[in-house]
Design an enzyme around this catalytic site. Structure first.
Site, PDB file in Angstrom:
ATOM      1  N   ASP A 189     -25.166 -68.286  90.487  1.00 27.53           N
ATOM      2  CA  ASP A 189     -24.521 -67.522  89.247  1.00 27.53           C
ATOM      3  C   ASP A 189     -24.742 -68.203  87.990  1.00 27.53           C
ATOM      4  OD1 ASP A 189     -22.805 -66.500  87.388  1.00 27.53           O
ATOM      5  OD2 ASP A 189     -20.848 -66.668  88.857  1.00 27.53           O
ATOM      6  N   HIS A 194     -20.622 -71.063  81.940  1.00 27.19           N
ATOM      7  CA  HIS A 194     -20.358 -72.279  82.832  1.00 27.19           C
ATOM      8  C   HIS A 194     -21.305 -73.430  82.530  1.00 27.19           C
ATOM      9  CE1 HIS A 194     -17.722 -69.616  85.231  1.00 27.19           C
ATOM     10  NE2 HIS A 194     -18.668 -68.846  85.521  1.00 27.19           N
ATOM     11  N   ILE A 209     -16.120 -73.740  81.750  1.00 24.26           N
ATOM     12  CA  ILE A 209     -15.306 -73.601  82.896  1.00 24.26           C
ATOM     13  C   ILE A 209     -16.114 -73.581  84.325  1.00 24.26           C
ATOM     14  CG2 ILE A 209     -13.620 -72.582  81.516  1.00 24.26           C
ATOM     15  CD1 ILE A 209     -14.167 -69.884  82.924  1.00 24.26           C
ATOM     16  N   GLY A 212     -15.201 -69.547  89.335  1.00 22.53           N
ATOM     17  CA  GLY A 212     -13.946 -69.295  90.173  1.00 22.53           C
ATOM     18  C   GLY A 212     -14.438 -69.483  91.532  1.00 22.53           C
TER      19      GLY A 212
END
Length: 285
Positions: A189, A194, A209, A212
């Site tokens: 990903d 990120h 961040i 998830g």
């Protein structure tokens, strides 16, 4: 631009074929925080090639079809989509290396109404190429914040799993690395949210961040450790709801309730006392 309901529901995805190695399984395990203590022999089984095991939650990165909702023909305002829920059903213990084929489809789309967004439900089945055996079924809920009112079916979404009304039976704390997102993204990903501080700030975050699904991996590790004794054969299913982002370097506290084969859990960030994963349910053998 509006969601094309018929096109999405009838879309035929090309199968996704992936060959992964022992190194890929190690990288995934390191990305979700295993072997912070390199002398922990239970965790070393997932981060060292001798008698190597694969984490069950690694199923989420196998035969990944990519961010297909960015394709304009689907009519989704992709900038406003959020990963709402994720489920994993393990049918056969994942090997530490293998050759897999993923088959993807949409299972339902719910129109929550003008200004309230839409829910897109999708499914991925991951098969072992050599045997044809089904390894895992992955279910995902995407919240398309900008796409309500397109004229699709309007019904109530399924209720999430209720957590027990008692103190947790056990608590597992996991400190994430400041560079955790930079490691996890190597499992497939590559969203710059990120990694790039400039992209993160433009999206309203103070810094990049954590993915998830990386937070999900931390919770999966906690359940594998506390409820399965680090035996992947006992890890059968796992689902949760994403409620708030995690910043790399924060400590994820997993609260666990055990009722026989049924395990409930939620995760909060210790430093901010914010619930980041909620309504978690796992089934263990």
């Amino acid at each position: 631009m509006a969601i094309d309901y018929d096109k999405l529901m009838n879309w035929k995805f090309d199968p996704v074929e992936q060959e992964y190695t022992s190194k890929d399984s190690i990288l995934y395990a390191l990305g979700v925080g295993l072997s912070a203590d390199p002398l922990d022999m239970d965790q070393l089984r997932f981060t060292y090639e001798e008698d190597q095991l694969a984490l069950p939650t690694m199923a989420v990165v196998l035969a990944y079809p990519g961010f297909f909702l960015k394709d304009p023909q689907f009519g989704v305002d992709w900038v406003k989509v959020l990963h709402g829920e994720q489920g994993i059903e393990i049918h056969k213990t994942l090997p530490a290396s293998g050759h897999v084929i993923g088959e993807n489809r949409f299972t339902e789309i719910i129109d929550k109404g003008e200004g309230r967004g839409a829910l897109l439900y999708s499914e991925r089945k991951v098969f072992e190429k050599s045997s044809g055996d089904l390894l895992a079924t992955l279910t995902s809920t995407t919240f398309a914040r900008g796409d309500g009112g397109f004229g699709g079916p309007a019904r109530e979404a399924p209720k999430p799993h209720d957590l027990p009304d008692r103190a947790p039976d056990s608590i597992v704390e996991t400190a994430t690395l400041p560079q955790a997102a930079l490691i996890y993204r190597l499992s497939g990903d590559f969203n710059p949210l990120h990694a790039d501080p400039r992209v993160a700030k433009s999206a309203g975050f103070e810094k990049p961040i954590l993915h998830g699904l990386a937070s999900l991996g931390v919770a999966g590790h906690a359940v594998l450790k506390d409820a399965c004794g680090y035996n992947p054969d006992r890890f059968k299913s796992f689902k949760l709801r994403f409620t708030s982002p995690v910043y790399p370097g924060e400590t994820i506290v997993t609260e666990i309730w055990k009722d026989g084969e049924d395990v409930s859990f939620r995760c909060r960030v210790k430093e901010r006392d914010v619930v980041v994963l909620n309504n978690g349910y796992a089934r263990v053998a």
